[in-house]
Design an enzyme around this catalytic site. Structure first.
Site, PDB file in Angstrom:
ATOM      1  N   HIS A  17       0.703  -1.140  -0.114  1.00 30.01           N
ATOM      2  CA  HIS A  17      -0.009  -0.238  -0.039  1.00 30.01           C
ATOM      3  C   HIS A  17       0.804   1.255  -0.017  1.00 30.01           C
ATOM      4  O   HIS A  17       1.498   1.424   0.839  1.00 30.01           O
ATOM      5  CB  HIS A  17      -0.871   0.069   1.332  1.00 30.01           C
ATOM      6  CG  HIS A  17      -1.829   1.103   1.329  1.00 30.01           C
ATOM      7  ND1 HIS A  17      -3.150   0.879   1.854  1.00 30.01           N
ATOM      8  CD2 HIS A  17      -1.948   2.488   0.531  1.00 30.01           C
ATOM      9  CE1 HIS A  17      -3.766   2.158   1.812  1.00 30.01           C
ATOM     10  NE2 HIS A  17      -3.067   3.116   1.009  1.00 30.01           N
ATOM     11  N   ASP A 251       1.277   2.500   3.357  1.00 25.20           N
ATOM     12  CA  ASP A 251       0.502   3.767   3.330  1.00 25.20           C
ATOM     13  C   ASP A 251       1.444   4.996   3.208  1.00 25.20           C
ATOM     14  O   ASP A 251       0.764   6.253   3.770  1.00 25.20           O
ATOM     15  CB  ASP A 251      -0.733   3.922   3.988  1.00 25.20           C
ATOM     16  CG  ASP A 251      -1.818   4.740   3.727  1.00 25.20           C
ATOM     17  OD1 ASP A 251      -1.873   5.049   2.662  1.00 25.20           O
ATOM     18  OD2 ASP A 251      -2.692   5.150   4.759  1.00 25.20           O
TER      19      ASP A 251
END
Length: 348
Positions: A17, A251
């Protein structure tokens, strides 16, 4: 009692991610990932978002153009789901090896998600096609109704969206991204082999007290937002258990300093330079270093049906200070743990 190991050698990890942005920002941040990771799932929330095969091919090339010579890095592209997306376009991209997965953003859940999905029913033909062809669905798991407290949005998403969706499409592979709550940790652990999760370093290392007590720390502000300590502990226990359907997803989400240190600051932590060492620190604190390599380098490829990387990297256990900032063309970028001393870092 033996002294802690000073070197960790692991199979080259992947980041499942990642936000790379575009333009000058992309050129600045790509090397921090390509230096360490073999592959990364690249988020499609550009402006405008990546919704076509053509756009994904062009974006992938811009990423590859920013990879320094000597780095062996493969960006894995994703399609941004919208209410109007053509299932045939999605299937074509998957069959041609352009799209690895598709990303579900509830409308307005996070940065550049205004084009996101208004309801799961609106994209059911697309999701049914994904189930049929075996294409993974990546989910930002928060409801966005204005009347629901920001700290409750993940738990509410499980009961109101995620569980009904998985009951309806039982063969769909789903990654519950950047989970932040005990609710999500329990849900994924109790799920079947078609449900997995990623966890960020900041949600393992910190809780909302770290962000809010003694002053607001905007560089810890991300979405989903940091939760209370009980949730942080549940995430730490999940990774420390060796559970094999949870894997590394940073992320990492860069924003220029002036967009973070603002009266209305942006959500996201730029953790690409420090994430791997941060994860190692957490696993060491939990006496779970035996599961570190699987979390970083094995569990993700297994879930996606991809081979593991065949090269290795080393982390060294020696104190190093993280840079205070990274230069941009017209601003600076503040990395996760800026100015702090970290215990583990990637051997150069």
């Amino acid at each position: 009692m033996t002294a802690p190991s000073q070197v960790l050698k692991i199979r080259r990890p992947d980041d499942w991610h990642l936000h790379l942005r575009d333009g000058d920002m992309l050129k600045t941040v790509v090397p921090y990932t390509s230096e360490i990771y073999g592959r990364a799932i690249v988020m499609p929330n550009l402006a405008p978002p990546v919704t076509t095969v053509e756009a994904a091919v062009a974006y992938r090339q811009r990423i590859l153009d920013a990879v320094p010579a000597g780095h062996d890095f493969t960006p894995l592209m994703t399609c941004y789901l919208t209410d109007s997306l053509d299932p045939n376009e999605l299937e074509r991209g998957f069959n041609e090896g352009v799209f690895t997965a598709a990303k579900l953003y509830p409308a307005n859940a996070t940065t550049n998600s205004s084009h996101g999905v208004t309801s799961v029913d609106a994209i059911m033909p697309v999701l049914e096609r994904m189930e049929k062809i075996g294409m993974p669905l990546l989910v930002h798991g928060e409801v966005t109704h204005a009347d629901i407290d920001i700290f409750d949005r993940e738990a509410r998403f499980i009961e109101s969206v995620m569980e009904p969706l998985r009951q309806r499409l039982t063969a769909l592979k789903v990654v519950f991204e950047h989970i932040t709550t005990k609710d999500a940790a329990d849900y994924v652990r109790d799920g079947n082999e078609r449900l997995a999760a990623t966890i960020t370093p900041q949600h393992l290392m910190f809780n909302r007290n770290h962000m809010l007590v003694g002053g607001v720390r905007p560089h810890l502000y991300c979405l989903p937002i940091l939760k209370r300590n009980i949730h942080q502990q549940a995430l730490r226990e999940l990774v420390a258990s060796g559970f094999n359907r949870v894997f590394l997803g940073t992320d990492s989400a860069p924003h220029a300093r002036h967009r973070k240190e603002s009266s209305c600051g942006c959500a996201g932590c730029f953790n690409a330079p420090t994430a791997l060492g941060s994860y190692a620190t957490v696993f060491e604190e939990m006496n779970a270093l035996q599961y570190f390599e699987a979390f970083c380098s094995v569990n993700g490829p297994q879930f996606y049906g991809l081979p593991v990387n065949d090269t290795f990297i080393e982390l060294v256990r020696e104190e190093q200070q993280v840079a205070e900032s990274i230069a941009l063309t017209d601003d600076t970028l503040v990395p996760f743990l800026a100015g702090e001393t970290v215990r583990w870092s990637v051997k150069q």
